[in-house]
Write a protein that holds these residues in place. Structure first.
Motif, PDB file in Angstrom:
ATOM      1  N   SER A  83       0.823  -1.208   0.000  1.00 58.34           N
ATOM      2  CA  SER A  83       0.000   0.000   0.000  1.00 58.34           C
ATOM      3  C   SER A  83       0.855   1.255   0.000  1.00 58.34           C
ATOM      4  O   SER A  83       2.032   1.244   0.392  1.00 58.34           O
ATOM      5  N   LYS A 101      -5.689   7.336  -0.787  1.00 58.73           N
ATOM      6  CA  LYS A 101      -5.875   6.268   0.200  1.00 58.73           C
ATOM      7  C   LYS A 101      -5.097   6.582   1.474  1.00 58.73           C
ATOM      8  O   LYS A 101      -5.553   6.282   2.586  1.00 58.73           O
ATOM      9  N   ASN A 142      -2.367   6.606  -5.871  1.00 55.34           N
ATOM     10  CA  ASN A 142      -3.119   6.101  -4.729  1.00 55.34           C
ATOM     11  C   ASN A 142      -2.990   6.979  -3.491  1.00 55.34           C
ATOM     12  O   ASN A 142      -3.357   6.538  -2.386  1.00 55.34           O
ATOM     13  N   ASN A 186      -6.881   9.621   3.257  1.00 52.56           N
ATOM     14  CA  ASN A 186      -8.166   9.286   3.860  1.00 52.56           C
ATOM     15  C   ASN A 186      -8.060   8.255   4.973  1.00 52.56           C
ATOM     16  O   ASN A 186      -9.043   8.015   5.689  1.00 52.56           O
ATOM     17  N   ARG A 187      -6.895   7.655   5.131  1.00 47.26           N
ATOM     18  CA  ARG A 187      -6.722   6.618   6.160  1.00 47.26           C
ATOM     19  C   ARG A 187      -6.226   7.294   7.440  1.00 47.26           C
ATOM     20  O   ARG A 187      -5.027   7.425   7.679  1.00 47.26           O
TER      21      ARG A 187
END
Length: 248
Positions: free
Chosen positions: A10, A66, A63, A69-70
């Motif tokens: 990720s 991601k 990405n 927003n995490r």
């Protein structure tokens, strides 16, 4: 502790890898003492130039949303990277929406003060939109109307935005009233109020000095504002001498 990125991991893990690969343990030990409100084991220990470079390198990652927003992030240094990424967003509406998402998770003065979106200062139109949010932030609220439970750094950020963008051409005397009305026991809010008034004395002396003469700030903040103003090179020797007579 060096990390070797693996394929397919990720964006959050890749950012953590980049942070650990830039870790400076001596800096970690020093910097952890400057941010006592967060656990030392959440500080990786990455110097600001490296944080900025990591933020720049990842800001265009497909990405990256991601990561943004995490929330909350695990490490203080991730919050710093987050702040630098938001500070570089060029679209005002996108930027302020991302700032609103992030603010409730800001848990220290350094991350709060690193959050300086450049787009906020671009145009008068942006300032009008920004001011609507600032009025909410200094009361610990978001645009949604939500009251942030631990709002210390939301309030601090709102005052900081008034100080950064509304003490020059867009200054209005009512802004001084807004900040003077903020009465909090939080050290980091009180310090920002003092910093605001010290800067206001440097930039808008005639409008600001009555607040000091008439003791409209609580005593600790009053004296701290005078102290910081006296330390400023933008305050004249005559003004400094007068301010010293106004300490309580």
């Amino acid at each position: 502790m060096k990390r070797t990125p693996a394929r397919g991991i990720s964006v959050e893990s890749r950012i953590q890898d980049a942070l650990f690969n830039a870790q400076d343990l001596k800096f970690k030990a020093f910097h952890s003492r400057l941010i006592p409100t967060i656990p030392a084991d959440t500080v990786i220990g990455v110097r600001t130039p490296d944080l900025k470079l990591i933020a720049k390198n990842f800001s265009t990652d497909p990405n990256i949303d991601k990561f943004l927003n995490r929330l909350p992030h695990k490490y203080y240094d991730e919050n710093q990277v987050h702040s630098f990424i938001l500070s570089g967003i060029k679209n005002f509406d996108v930027c302020i929406a991302q700032v609103e998402k992030f603010l409730p998770y800001v848990d220290n003065w350094a991350t709060c003060d690193q959050l300086r979106p450049k787009v906020f200062g671009n145009t008068t139109e942006h300032h009008e939109k920004l001011l609507k949010s600032v009025k909410l932030w200094i009361r610990g609220r978001l645009a949604s109307g939500e009251q942030v439970e631990d709002d210390t750094y939301v309030v601090r950020f709102g005052i900081e935005m008034l100080m950064t963008w509304f003490l020059d051409e867009d200054f209005e005397p009512m802004f001084l009233r807004w900040v003077a009305a903020v009465r909090r026991e939080d050290y980091y809010v009180k310090m920002m109020v003092a910093w605001y008034f010290a800067t206001a004395l440097a930039k808008q002396y005639d409008a600001t000095i009555p607040y000091i003469q008439e003791h409209k700030l609580e005593p600790w903040t009053h004296n701290k504002a005078i102290q910081k103003a006296i330390e400023s090179y933008r305050i004249t020797p005559e003004q400094k001498a007068y301010l010293k007579t106004l300490k309580v």
